[in-house]
Each structure stands twice: as C-alpha cells, then as structure tokens.
Design a protein around this motif. Structure first.
Motif: not given
Length: 824
Positions: A618-622, A636-644, A730-731
């Motif tokens: 659930a990263a970037s647009g997610g 726990g293993p979710t990939i999140t963030g990727s604000i860019g 972010a970045q």
C-alpha cells in the motif's frame, strides 16, 4: 380453523359497513409492529396453547413468530432452513394426543400443517403458508390459511393474514398483526411490545393486548410475562393473562436440534395443556456445548488452495482471507474446539496473508487452543507459518529450505536497446525507483538501500517468529540459514525444526497424544456457523463494510476507481453501515484515480469511522488511498510509504525503422508532435517518434516536483505531521509496516480482522462478531471463469503485470505514483 390460535388480526377486502369496528382495529395494527417473537399466552382459550408452545423451542423459532403462524412478518428472521414437530396433550389423559403439528421454513417463507383431534371421531387439519418481506429492522408479511375436517360443519373459511414487525433497536420490539376469514365478520388482532434491557436474550420483558370481534360482539385480553436465558441454550419463560391463564415454558438447544415443553393452566379451573416439540435445522446455542463437548473437536484448515480476497458470485468455493480469519476467530471462541489442524501442503499464500493467518493462530493459542501443522515442502515463508504450531508433522518425502530473504529486479534497458525503444527516466527523488528497470542495468544506490532495509525487517520478522515458536536462539537460526539451508525429514527432526514424520493421516494421532483422547476433525463451516448473531438480537445487526482497493490505481483497470468511488459513497450514505474498512493492496499508479478515491473516503470519514487495512503493498498511490483513514493498520511485512512521484518517456529509437514503418504529420503548435509516432500492433498505444527537448523536460520536472509537494502536504494534513517530517520519510522511500509505524505513517500493526475489530470499537459496536460484515465491490463473473476456471486463475495471476504495462504505455509522459513491479 380456530382464529384465536394465531393471535393475528384479520382484514377484509369487502366493503365497509357503518359502525363496523374492523377498520378501527386494522388501523391500530398498522400503528404497531409485532415484535416479540416469544410473546405468547392463552388467548380466548383455544388451541393457541399448542402453537404458542413452539415459541419456546429455540431463540430463532420464537423470533420467527413460529414460522409465520403468529405473525407472517416474523419470518424475516427465518433465513436458514429449519423445521419443528410438535404435539399437545391435555390434563384429562396425559397419553392422549390432542394436537400434532409440523411447521418449517427458510428464506423468509414458512408453512405449517396442524392436525387437531376435536372429540371422538371428529378432527380437523389446518394448513398455512406465509411469506415475509423487508428487513430485520422493519418487516411486513402476508399469509393464507385453509383447512379440511371430518365434516362440513367443522370446516372454516379460507383466511387472509398480514403482519408488521418493527425492531428499530436491539432493546425494543413493537408490533401488530391481523387475520380475517374471507366473507366473514370475524376479526382478531393483537399489538405487542417487548423490552430487552441487556440488548440480548438474557432477559426479556413483554406485554400484549388483543381484541376479537364476531358478529358485532367484542372481547379483549391482555398479558404480561418474561423470558430468561440463565445460560446459553437454556430458556425459561412465563406469562400471566387477563383470563387468569398461566403459561410456563422451557426449551433446551443442542446446536442443530432442540427440545421444548410448554404448559398452560387456568388458575380458576383444573384445565391444562402441555405442548412438546422437537426442532431440527439452523444452528442455535447448545446447552451442552460448553459442558459436555468441551474440546471434543479440532477444526481442519486447508491452506493448499490459493487464498484470495473475494469469490465470484457463482461456482466459486475458493477460500478467502476474511473467511479464513473469521473461521479461526470462531474456533477461538468455540469451547467445543480444542485446536486447529492445518494442512499447509505446498502452501502458496503471499507473505502478508501468511502473517495474518499466523497472528490469528497466535491468538488462538493464547486462548488455550492447540495448533498442529502438516507440511511437505516449504521454504522460509511456509516454515514461518508452521513454526507457530505446538506440533509440526512433516511428510516422509518432504523438505524444508531456509535460504534467507532476497529482493531483486530484472532490468530491461539492454532488451529495449535491441528492440529499438528508448526510455528516459524522470527521477528527482532518491528512492523513487519505479522506472529504473527500464533505463538502468543495475540497482541505484537509493533502491539498494531501501530494499536492503526492507528485507532486513522481513528476515528479522521471520527469525523472531521461528525462534519464539520453536524455542531456539537467533544465533542458532542464523547458523541453520547460512550453513545447513536444506533439511530432509530426519535432518529437520535433529535440528528441532519439526516434531513428527508422517503423512496427513498422522495428524489425528498426534492430536490424540496431545489431548489424551481421540478428537473429531470438522470443517471451518461447521464452526463458523456458531458466530452468527442472528438468534440473539432484535433488529438488523450493525454493518461494517469491507471495501477492496486491489491492483494498480487506474480509473477503469486495477482498483477501477470510477466504480470504487460509488461503492464508497453508497456505504457512506447507508445508515445501517456503521463503519468502513478499506483494504488497500495497491502499488499506486494514476494520481487522479488515487485522489478521487481518497477524497470519497475523506468525505465518508466525516460521517462514520474509516479504517484502512494495508495488505501486501500500500505504497505510493496506494498510500495516497490510505492517508485519510481514521486509523491506518498495516501488517508486519506490508510495504508502505513510497511517498513520491515518478515519470518517464518511452519513444522510438529504431523499432519503427526495423519494422519498415514510416510516419508523417502536419501540426499547429510547437509541441503538438511530441506524442506522435507509430501505432504498435495489438497494443492500442502509440510509440512517439522523438524524446523531449530540454525545455519540455524542464516543464515535466516542474510538474513532478509540484505534485510531490502536493502529495507531501496532503499526507502532513491527514496524519497531523509537519511537512518537513513527512519529507524526511518520503522521497519515494518504501518502509515495512513495522518501520512505517515508527515513522508515523501507520497507526497499528495488524491484519484485516484486527482492522474490523478497530472499526467496530470506533463505531461503538464493541465485538465485531455482533456485526454483519459486507464485502464490496463484488468480484466479476466471466464466461472464461465458468468454462475454463484454470485458465481464468492463471489470467488472474498475470493480470497485475498486464495492468502495469498498460498503465505505463497509457500514461507515457505523465506523472505517476508507482512502485517497481517486483515489489507488488
């Protein structure tokens, strides 16, 4: 047919005469709704004692107004098939059967056959058919009745009945019903009220008032009573009527069956009657479950089939994540379940699903249940799940591989060069690496740094789980990974990784050793039925809407934002939906698709709680989809963030010439030719002839930087953070769910069921078992899925890749909120 038996007001379709009381009585019935399915009594001293006794058979039978005999609207509570056989005796001869009846129904429809032994050779048989419509909050119903008898003088006219039922809250029930004989002046009616101070069947107060007219004469009757459930499966009831009648009832439930006895007596005379009944059908609380059946069974859970989020409407019995988690929750609560036996043969679930199931198994163990897991061939992920078990059984020809954790990418720059396609990556943020596989031949520094941190978190997660589950040190685990790696069954026993070698059949013997006696294995459906709150509560239970946002963020593909927005808005406008859980499993994509969904969710959050459950990614647009949730829950293993923000330009660098194609154009506007080029066969997209000029690239850079600032600002507002704090995490950098919580991007660590639990708590519902959980949008049915399900399954696995490529080509030159496909 005896009218007093059913306590139903009658209405007539013929003309209304002056001074006729029937319209007045009918009007009263429309103002009140028959509510208390267990309201009962000896009204006008008739065979009502017999049918009334059925109200005590089980909670659900009472709620359904005895299959529509007492009130057709009550059938709104009869959604599952069940049937009752009953008989009645009198005080003159306890062996003599006065009445015999069979009633049954399901799907809001009920029917009945009632044989009455009148006197000597005289008898009559009554038939009834009724149907309810509406909801459990407000319902109506209509029915017909007719009879046959030993002589014409005993036959009655056909009857038409109707009723209404209002249960606006769990504690209050109001109602009315009516019945009339067609072409006759007789009419009967009753209004009733019930109060449940605790909101369930522990204690119920009730009262009723009825009126009967016949050829101008009128009679009235009233009654008050109570019902109590001192413990699950046992109900006691009593009522006193204005005609000096006393009614006492007892019923005992045994799960899918039940027995009851109810007696009626007149305090002024020796007259009395006793009704006995036997019920089979839908599950009800069992009086013996927590006493005689404690820990007698184990739930069998097969994790071999691929678990998905949703099922198709028809011909799809595949397991779902929510269904699996709810089955485990039911097993945790059910005192007759001693544990869970899991078949993890060639398990293919993704790591996040595996983590969520394992966390649920940990809860189950904390409740004192046992877990036994069977594995054949497994790697890190499969063994991580198995390590939670009290006993691990491994196939004699099985193996365990513990090679460690890896994250890598395939780079296509050389391939594109050979084909004659060039890619220009617009990258202005260190960690935003969504396009680098098309321009580079190895990882960038930022991509390598964030992926190394991600797999370190995942490795630590797996190691911690295995070490706790198998009671081994972290050093020992590292040694097994780095030195041994591969384990045959005997090696696994020696290393302490498993307990027993054997096939699936061995599991039952292992359970017998653990428990000290043989235990029966049951399917999840046999346990999940016990979670149904239908028999406990008046009114429709509150709803929690689970809405899925799955795949790339696009308007008409992936999450299908155009339709998803409408699903969210409908849930927000539905007063029966008390909270929304948005399950996000998306790597991002089109900013517009992300934003319109996020905005719809933000508007809903102003009216009711909104909880976001983040899946595998659930990263970037997610993450844009997630940010307005009242609570963000990540695994726990979710990939999140990727604000860019990322962008790029794909253009021709020899492919056109290799294919022997040429292009030509005329234009008005300096940059009109930028997107123009050859149309690629079978793809429906255009490959531009040229790259951007320096000026055009500066414009693109300005757009991406502006959108990044907007993204950061929105996250800061939604999360209550400073923009500088958001920028520092972010970045474009990805985080595990655990790190995301440390960085303020996530509120809680948990799975889908935990998100539902949080939503129920925020909505003031309490226990999610007391809710109806709805899922949307529905999974589409296709012709291919019907005639070739295996092909359809393969297509479903490759669909994300297809959507990813389409998104790239359709969004050429546009800013995207997207992650590399390898991290999906």
């Amino acid at each position: 047919m005896h009218f007093a038996k059913s306590l139903i007001i009658q209405t007539c379709t013929s003309g209304v005469r002056p001074n006729d009381r029937r319209p007045f009585i009918a009007a009263i019935t429309l103002l009140f709704i028959v509510g208390n399915g267990t309201l009962y009594g000896n009204w006008f001293r008739d065979t009502y004692q017999f049918t009334n006794g059925l109200s005590y058979l089980t909670p659900s039978a009472g709620m359904t107004e005895t299959y529509g005999i007492l009130n057709p609207a009550g059938l709104a509570y009869l959604s599952r098939p069940e049937a009752t056989l009953a008989l009645s005796t009198n005080n003159v001869d306890a062996v003599s059967v006065r009445d015999v009846g069979f009633w049954g129904g399901g799907g809001n429809t009920g029917l009945g056959i009632h044989y009455r032994n009148l006197s000597g050779d005289e008898w009559a048989t009554d038939f009834s058919l009724a149907r309810a419509f509406g909801t459990k909050t407000i319902a109506g119903g209509i029915g017909i009745g007719w009879n046959t008898a030993s002589s014409d003088s005993l036959k009655d006219k056909a009857e038409l009945s109707y009723g209404m039922l209002l249960r606006p809250w769990r504690r209050i029930s109001l109602g009315a019903s009516s019945r009339m004989a067609l072409g006759d002046d007789r009419i009967e009616g009753i209004v009733t009220a019930g109060l449940r101070p605790t909101g369930n069947e522990i204690f119920t107060l009730k009262g009723d008032w009825g009126v009967k007219t016949n050829n101008g004469a009128q009679d009235q009757v009233w009654g008050v009573g109570f019902a109590a459930e001192p413990f699950r499966g046992l109900r006691l009831s009593a009522r006193y009527g204005s005609d000096h009648s006393v009614f006492i009832g007892l019923n005992m439930g045994f799960g899918y069956s039940g027995v009851a006895a109810a007696g009626t007596m007149d305090t002024r005379s020796p007259q009395s009657a006793v009704t006995y009944a036997l019920r089979i059908g839908a599950y009800e609380p069992s009086v013996t479950a927590s006493r005689l059946n404690r820990r007698k069974r184990y739930m069998e859970l097969d994790l071999h089939p691929k678990i998905g989020y949703r099922r198709r409407p028809f011909f799809d019995d595949g397991p779902t994540l929510l269904g699996t988690l709810r089955a485990l929750e039911a097993a945790r609560r059910d005192s007759s379940i001693g544990g869970v036996a899991i078949r993890a043969s060639t398990m293919s679930q993704n790591l996040t699903f595996t983590w969520e199931i394992r966390e649920k198994l940990r809860e189950l163990k904390k409740a004192g249940k046992k877990v036994v897991v069977y594995i054949d061939k497994g790697r890190m992920k499969q063994y991580y799940l198995a390590s939670v078990a009290d006993r691990i059984v491994m196939d004699p020809q099985g193996s365990i591989a513990l090679p460690g954790v890896l994250s890598g990418s395939t780079f296509y720059s050389g391939t594109l060069d050979k084909i004659g396609i060039e890619f220009d990556e617009w990258r202005f943020f260190k960690y935003k690496s969504g396009y680098e596989e098309f321009e580079r031949d190895s990882m960038s520094e930022g991509a390598r740094e964030q992926r190394a941190a991600l797999i370190e978190d995942i490795y630590n997660l797996l190691r911690r789980g295995v070490c706790e589950g198998r009671d081994i040190s972290t050093e020992r685990f590292d040694s097994l990974v780095n030195n041994k790696v591969y384990f045959r069954p005997n090696d696994a026993v020696a290393a302490g990784l498993i307990d027993t070698i054997g096939r699936w059949e061995t599991v039952e013997k292992v359970i017998e050793v653990i428990e000290g006696s043989e235990k029966k294995l049951v399917k999840p459906d046999m346990v999940a039925a016990r979670m149904t709150p239908e028999h406990d509560y008046w009114s429709a239970p509150p709803r929690i809407a689970v809405i899925y946002a799955l795949g790339a963020c696009a308007m008409d593909r992936g999450i299908e934002a155009r339709d998803l927005v409408e699903v969210i808005r409908k849930a927000g406008e539905n007063s029966r939906v008390k909270a929304i859980v948005l399950r996000v499993d998306s790597p991002g994509g089109d900013p517009m698709a992300s934003d319109i969904v996020a905005q719809a969710l933000r508007e809903c959050a102003e009216e009711k709680p909104v909880v976001v459950s983040q899946g595998s990614v659930a990263a970037s647009g997610g993450y844009w989809l997630s940010m307005y949730g009242d609570t963000i829950v990540a695994a726990g293993p979710t990939i999140t963030g990727s604000i860019g923000v990322i962008g790029g330009w794909v253009y021709n660098d020899g492919l056109k010439e290799k294919l022997g194609m040429t292009t030509d154009h005329v234009k008005i506007g300096k940059h009109a030719d930028l997107p123009f080029g050859i149309s690629l066969p079978f793809m429906g997209v255009m490959l531009p002839d040229r790259n951007l000029t320096p000026h055009e690239r500066n414009v693109a850079k300005s757009v991406l930087l502006s959108m990044y600032d907007e993204f950061v600002g929105k996250v800061a507002e939604a999360r209550g953070m400073d923009t500088a704090a958001v920028d520092s995490v972010a970045q474009g950098r990805i985080w595990s769910g655990m790190r995301g919580r440390e960085k303020g991007l996530v509120d809680e660590i948990g799975g889908l069921y935990e998100s539902i639990r949080i939503a129920a708590d925020l909505a003031g519902i309490g226990d999610p078992v007391e809710c109806t959980i709805t899922e949307a949008p529905k999974k589409e049915m296709s012709f291919v899925s019907l005639v070739a399900p295996e092909f359809s399954a393969r297509k479903a696995r490759t669909q994300p890749v297809i959507d990813y490529l389409h998104l790239h080509m359709e969004s050429n030159g546009q800013p995207l909120l997207l992650m590399p496909i390898e991290l999906w």
